[in-house]
Design a protein around this motif. Structure first.
Motif, mmCIF file in Angstrom:
data_model
loop_
_atom_site.group_PDB
_atom_site.id
_atom_site.type_symbol
_atom_site.label_atom_id
_atom_site.label_comp_id
_atom_site.label_asym_id
_atom_site.label_seq_id
_atom_site.Cartn_x
_atom_site.Cartn_y
_atom_site.Cartn_z
ATOM 1 N N VAL A 187 -50.800 -21.939 72.126
ATOM 2 C CA VAL A 187 -49.998 -20.898 72.777
ATOM 3 C C VAL A 187 -49.218 -21.491 73.943
ATOM 4 N N GLN A 244 -46.312 -23.470 72.640
ATOM 5 C CA GLN A 244 -45.245 -22.607 72.127
ATOM 6 C C GLN A 244 -44.449 -21.992 73.277
ATOM 7 N N LEU A 245 -45.118 -21.562 74.316
ATOM 8 C CA LEU A 245 -44.423 -20.976 75.458
ATOM 9 C C LEU A 245 -43.568 -22.020 76.174
ATOM 10 N N ALA A 304 -39.060 -17.295 70.386
ATOM 11 C CA ALA A 304 -39.771 -16.255 71.135
ATOM 12 C C ALA A 304 -40.573 -15.350 70.190
ATOM 13 N N ALA A 305 -40.010 -15.063 69.006
ATOM 14 C CA ALA A 305 -40.738 -14.246 68.027
ATOM 15 C C ALA A 305 -41.985 -14.986 67.531
ATOM 16 N N GLU A 306 -41.858 -16.316 67.292
ATOM 17 C CA GLU A 306 -43.022 -17.106 66.882
ATOM 18 C C GLU A 306 -44.092 -17.100 67.969
ATOM 19 N N ALA A 307 -43.646 -17.262 69.225
ATOM 20 C CA ALA A 307 -44.596 -17.277 70.341
ATOM 21 C C ALA A 307 -45.319 -15.941 70.463
ATOM 22 N N ARG A 308 -44.597 -14.861 70.232
ATOM 23 C CA ARG A 308 -45.218 -13.533 70.322
ATOM 24 C C ARG A 308 -46.283 -13.373 69.236
ATOM 25 N N THR A 309 -45.985 -13.817 68.002
ATOM 26 C CA THR A 309 -46.951 -13.722 66.906
ATOM 27 C C THR A 309 -48.194 -14.550 67.208
ATOM 28 N N MET A 353 -49.289 -15.505 70.171
ATOM 29 C CA MET A 353 -49.993 -14.901 71.301
ATOM 30 C C MET A 353 -50.872 -13.740 70.819
ATOM 31 N N ALA A 354 -50.341 -12.898 69.935
ATOM 32 C CA ALA A 354 -51.120 -11.775 69.414
ATOM 33 C C ALA A 354 -52.334 -12.272 68.631
#
Length: 636
Positions: free
Chosen positions: A402, A405-406, A620-625, A627-628
């Motif tokens: 994570v 990715q961020l 950002a979409a990959e990072a959000r997935t 992170m979840a």
């Protein structure tokens, strides 16, 4: 087969035409070929005489190989072929590779696009099923059976030493299956052609087999003529009337010899369907210990459908297994056109994963190994779909991943800020408002550019040549986002390029699609020099660089107004096409050279801004997935 005589384009005629091609391939490898070629070259030979000679010779070869089948009905539908067309086919057959038989049948299917129950099994799926059945069998299998033969894909994938029997439900394509098997040298099979389902055919009581492999029809009813009662023996429970999938599944298990193995192609939805009868059958199959493995395959393997499928591996009831292996092979396969193709490397990857799991090692593919007793106690689902058992790898959603990715999101954010600044410099009113005040003049392309149509090279030579293919050929579909996208399926040999030197591209050339759907022009990059144009594209090369900048012309030709003018002048045919004369006549508005350079810099700065923000949004979409997944991991 892409350039068939017009009269052969009807589905029934195309089937006969395909049978003729396979018959010629069969004769090419046998002694009658020399005499047949000599007869074809005689001036007195007519098309009917030559066609009859081919028919007689084909049936002689099939009889010697103990194939009891006639080709007369198919050949009767080919009388429209001229003698010259038959000679051309024979010359083409002489130059084709030995294993072209599978490609010919696949091309027939792609041209006809048959209904689902007439689909052929993709070659890679059949080879994987055969390899799994052989690898899992404990002894030396001698017999094999397919209750729904289709195009003979499974017997073609098995060793030719096996004694094979099958049932064909479609008379029309039976000849293709027989010719396929004869061409690969398989032992003459015992095939019964009947529309009756195997569990309803009381006239036929075949012996059991060591291997049973089939791709049953997914959407046919179990008892079409007797909807009020189920005919057949159902040791694991009566199947639903609506779908015959589980009826074929039980028939396959019932036809196994002791120690035998069955591989059945199943739709993914069959693994966790909510139908009560199918759930109960899954539960009984698990309790009996006959279910060994389920392999999830990619979608889009079949013609005309995107439905994903699985391979189910089953055992004879006397040889029970206490664990079920689930493998995920959905990511395998090569994308070609709108389909995915399983290649030999994919087959070996799945086979290696199966063997590793069987030997207690760690498979290389995503997997789950579950006790049969646990699965059989999981009512009411009894799911046999690998996706319900294989969890995503937890380490992927670690704190370190994570953080990484961020960090990439932050880096792209900085890149966007820089792109925004550069675009802002160019888009200030004082910077671009004066560009329209310069003197612009409209000039036809032909006055300052060289326009050249692509090469109409021989597709058969380009595809089947044994010479190394290392040069990129350019076709309309590769023109995307103003660039030429390389395609490993579109490579040609250096020898072919030598024959078409004037059709090679240079950096700074502009490429347009001449035929088919209109596409934005593409600018050839410096590292793409040497690419070869196909016949459906045209090249525009700036020869007076003191008057025009190639990058400016590329931007100008991509404007809607210019594209519409090109479309309006396209020839009115079934497939719109644009001639080089039309392209030379297209007028382009040109400002002075310094203004051209300024416009190029401005629009390129905005292009960089757009690309940077797209990359940031995707990351950002990959990072959000991720992170979840990380945050919810403890809740699993």
């Amino acid at each position: 087969m892409r350039a068939l005589p017009v009269k052969a384009e009807h589905p029934e005629r195309l089937l006969d035409f395909t049978a003729l091609l396979l018959a010629l391939l069969l004769l090419r490898g046998n002694s009658p070929w020399g005499r047949l070629r000599a007869r074809a070259e005689e001036r007195s030979t007519t098309s009917l005489v030559l066609l009859e000679e081919i028919r007689i010779r084909t049936e002689q070869v099939l009889r010697r190989a103990r194939y009891n089948v006639t080709v007369t009905p198919s050949f009767d539908g080919l009388r429209f072929l001229s003698c010259d067309e038959l000679r051309d086919l024979m010359r083409a057959v002489e130059q084709t590779p030995d294993d072209i038989v599978h490609d010919v049948i696949a091309q027939y299917e792609s041209l006809v696009r048959p209904q689902a129950r007439h689909f052929f099994t993709p070659r890679g799926v059949a080879e994987l099923g055969a390899a799994l059945a052989l690898a899992s069998h404990p002894g030396n299998p001698r017999t094999a059976y397919d209750p729904y033969l289709r195009g003979g894909e499974f017997p073609a994938a098995l060793p030719s030493r096996l004694t094979f029997r099958g049932r064909a439900a479609v008379q029309a394509t039976l000849l293709l299956a027989v010719l396929r098997l004869a061409l690969i040298g398989a032992v003459s099979p015992s095939i019964r052609c009947t529309a009756l389902e195997p569990w309803r055919d009381r006239a036929s009581t075949p012996g059991k087999a060591d291997l049973v492999l089939t791709n049953p029809p997914f959407n046919t009813r179990v008892d079409r003529d007797t909807p009020q009662r189920r005919i057949g023996s159902w040791p694991y429970g009566p199947p639903p009337h609506e779908v015959a999938t589980y009826a074929y599944l039980q028939h396959c298990i019932e036809q196994l010899e002791e120690g035998g193995r069955a591989v059945v192609v199943m739709p993914s939805k069959a693994g966790n369907s909510l139908n009560r009868a199918e759930r109960e059958i899954r539960g009984q199959i698990l309790l009996s210990g006959v279910f060994e493995a389920a392999i999830a395959l990619p979608d889009r393997l079949f013609t005309s459908t995107k439905v994903p499928v699985m391979l189910w591996l089953l055992r004879h009831p006397s040889d029970k297994c206490d664990r079920v292996l689930f493998l995920d092979a959905q990511h395998l396969g090569r994308q070609t056109g709108g389909r995915r193709v399983l290649e030999e490397t994919d087959v070996q990857a799945v086979l290696a994963a199966y063997r590793a799991a069987s030997e207690g090692a760690e498979p290389s593919l995503p997997y789950a190994l579950v006790d049969s007793t646990v699965l059989s106690a999981s009512a009411p689902d009894y799911s046999l779909n690998p996706r319900d058992h294989i969890r995503p790898d937890a380490p992927e959603a670690s704190r370190t991943s994570v953080r990484r990715q961020l960090a990439e999101v932050n880096m792209l954010t900085d890149r966007c800020r820089y792109a925004d600044q550069m675009a802002g410099v160019h888009t200030q009113d004082a910077s671009y408002a004066s560009l329209r005040d310069a003197t612009w003049c409209s000039v036809p392309l032909g006055e300052f550019c060289d326009v050249q149509a692509g090469a109409k090279f021989n597709h058969a030579y380009a595809r089947h040549s044994t010479e190394p293919r290392e040069i990129q050929a350019v076709f309309p579909r590769q023109l995307r986002e103003g660039r030429i996208m390389p395609d490993a399926e579109r490579l040609v040999s250096e020898q072919l390029v030598e024959l078409h030197q004037k059709h090679r591209l240079l950096g700074g050339d502009i490429v347009l699609a001449r035929a088919g759907a209109a596409r934005r022009p593409a600018l050839v990059q410096p590292d793409q020099s040497g690419f070869l144009m196909s016949g459906n594209v045209a090249r525009i090369r700036c020869v007076h660089t003191d008057q025009i900048v190639p990058e400016f012309l590329h931007l100008a030709l991509g404007q809607d107004e210019v594209m519409n003018r090109i479309r309006d002048r396209a020839a009115s045919t079934a497939v719109p096409s644009v001639s080089t004369d039309v392209l030379r006549s297209i007028e382009v508005a040109l400002p002075p050279l310094p203004v051209q350079l300024h416009i190029v810099a401005l629009l390129h700065a905005q292009d960089h801004q757009v690309r940077a923000h797209r990359e940031l949004a995707a990351k950002a979409a990959e990072a959000r997935t991720l992170m979840a997944a990380y945050l919810f991991a403890p809740a699993r």
